[in-house]
Design an enzyme around this catalytic site. Structure first.
Site, PDB file in Angstrom:
ATOM      1  N   SER A  81       0.795  -1.231   0.000  1.00 53.91           N
ATOM      2  CA  SER A  81       0.000   0.000   0.000  1.00 53.91           C
ATOM      3  C   SER A  81       0.826   1.278   0.000  1.00 53.91           C
ATOM      4  O   SER A  81       0.275   2.360  -0.212  1.00 53.91           O
ATOM      5  CB  SER A  81      -0.966   0.011   1.185  1.00 53.91           C
ATOM      6  N   LYS A 218       2.731   7.011   4.066  1.00 56.84           N
ATOM      7  CA  LYS A 218       1.765   5.965   3.743  1.00 56.84           C
ATOM      8  C   LYS A 218       2.275   4.647   4.290  1.00 56.84           C
ATOM      9  O   LYS A 218       3.434   4.288   4.085  1.00 56.84           O
ATOM     10  CB  LYS A 218       1.574   5.848   2.222  1.00 56.84           C
ATOM     11  N   THR A 219       1.404   3.922   4.984  1.00 57.78           N
ATOM     12  CA  THR A 219       1.755   2.601   5.484  1.00 57.78           C
ATOM     13  C   THR A 219       1.436   1.537   4.439  1.00 57.78           C
ATOM     14  O   THR A 219       0.746   1.792   3.452  1.00 57.78           O
ATOM     15  CB  THR A 219       0.972   2.280   6.764  1.00 57.78           C
TER      16      THR A 219
END
Length: 229
Positions: A81, A218-219
């Site tokens: 992701s 963003k993870t």
């Protein structure tokens, strides 16, 4: 009296435990003293946690890297992701998404995550890491145009093997923490091959406030079988 300045540090961490790869791509804007010395990264917390992996930083001004593990700094992983940063750039650049408040509607919703089983505006889809919405957007962009964006930006190994809506989560795309750091630095400096307005919009949806500072990131996560090789 020492003056303070803004130091921009980009970070990428890659941690593994119990068959799961957890990735964080971010850059942080923090205030620090001019005379503050850079010290080796303390890896004791990670070691105590039982996670395998590392934490990596890039000094945005000097270009110097810092890593708890040099080996992991150049170890390729599936972006999972964290790739939503790149696909957001592609969606806005291509015109598939016109603005960050555009609503993304899917024909059906069947995710196990109830919070994303609905229409979402683009910024919310990013914040909630809504995979079905992003798969829809990448299909709309198309394989040919997406490949050209990957090639022009020199993102990771640039491979779309595995399918147009799978290559970054279960396919052949790989990127190292070092490459992620360099990518984020170019995004921060508006040096990527996308329009300046597009890069500004993506930086905006990446932003959140943590402990009095601004964090842009963003993870992401993937199973170890998919995430590392």
């Amino acid at each position: 009296m020492l003056k303070s300045k803004i130091s921009r540090i980009r970070g990428f961490s890659l941690l593994c435990k119990r068959g799961t790869v957890f990735l964080v791509a971010l850059f942080v804007i923090v205030s620090c003293s001019v005379s503050q010395q850079v010290r080796p990264l303390d890896d004791s917390a990670r070691l105590a946690s039982g996670f395998e992996g590392g934490v990596f930083l890039l000094d945005g001004e000097s270009g110097e890297f810092f890593a708890t593990s040099e080996q992991w700094l150049v170890r390729a992983a599936i972006p999972a992701s964290t790739f939503k940063v790149f696909s957001s750039l592609a969606a806005l650049e291509s015109g598939v998404v016109a603005s960050t408040d555009q609503v993304i509607r899917l024909p059906t919703y069947s995710s196990t995550r109830e919070e994303i089983n609905r229409d979402l505006d683009f910024a919310s889809a990013f914040a909630l890491s809504a995979l079905p919405h992003y798969q829809h957007l990448v299909r709309e962009i198309g394989a040919t145009k997406m490949q050209s964006y990957l090639d022009n930006a020199d993102y990771g190994n640039r491979s779309m093997g595995g399918g147009v809506d799978q290559f970054w989560i279960a396919g052949d795309l790989r990127i190292t923490p070092r490459q992620q750091l360099e990518f984020l630095r170019r995004l921060h400096r508006s040096e990527l091959p996308f329009r300046d307005t597009v890069m500004a919009q993506v930086r905006q949806i990446m932003q959140r406030t943590e402990r009095g500072g601004n964090v842009f990131g963003k993870t992401g996560w993937a199973t170890s079988a998919e995430g590392l090789h």
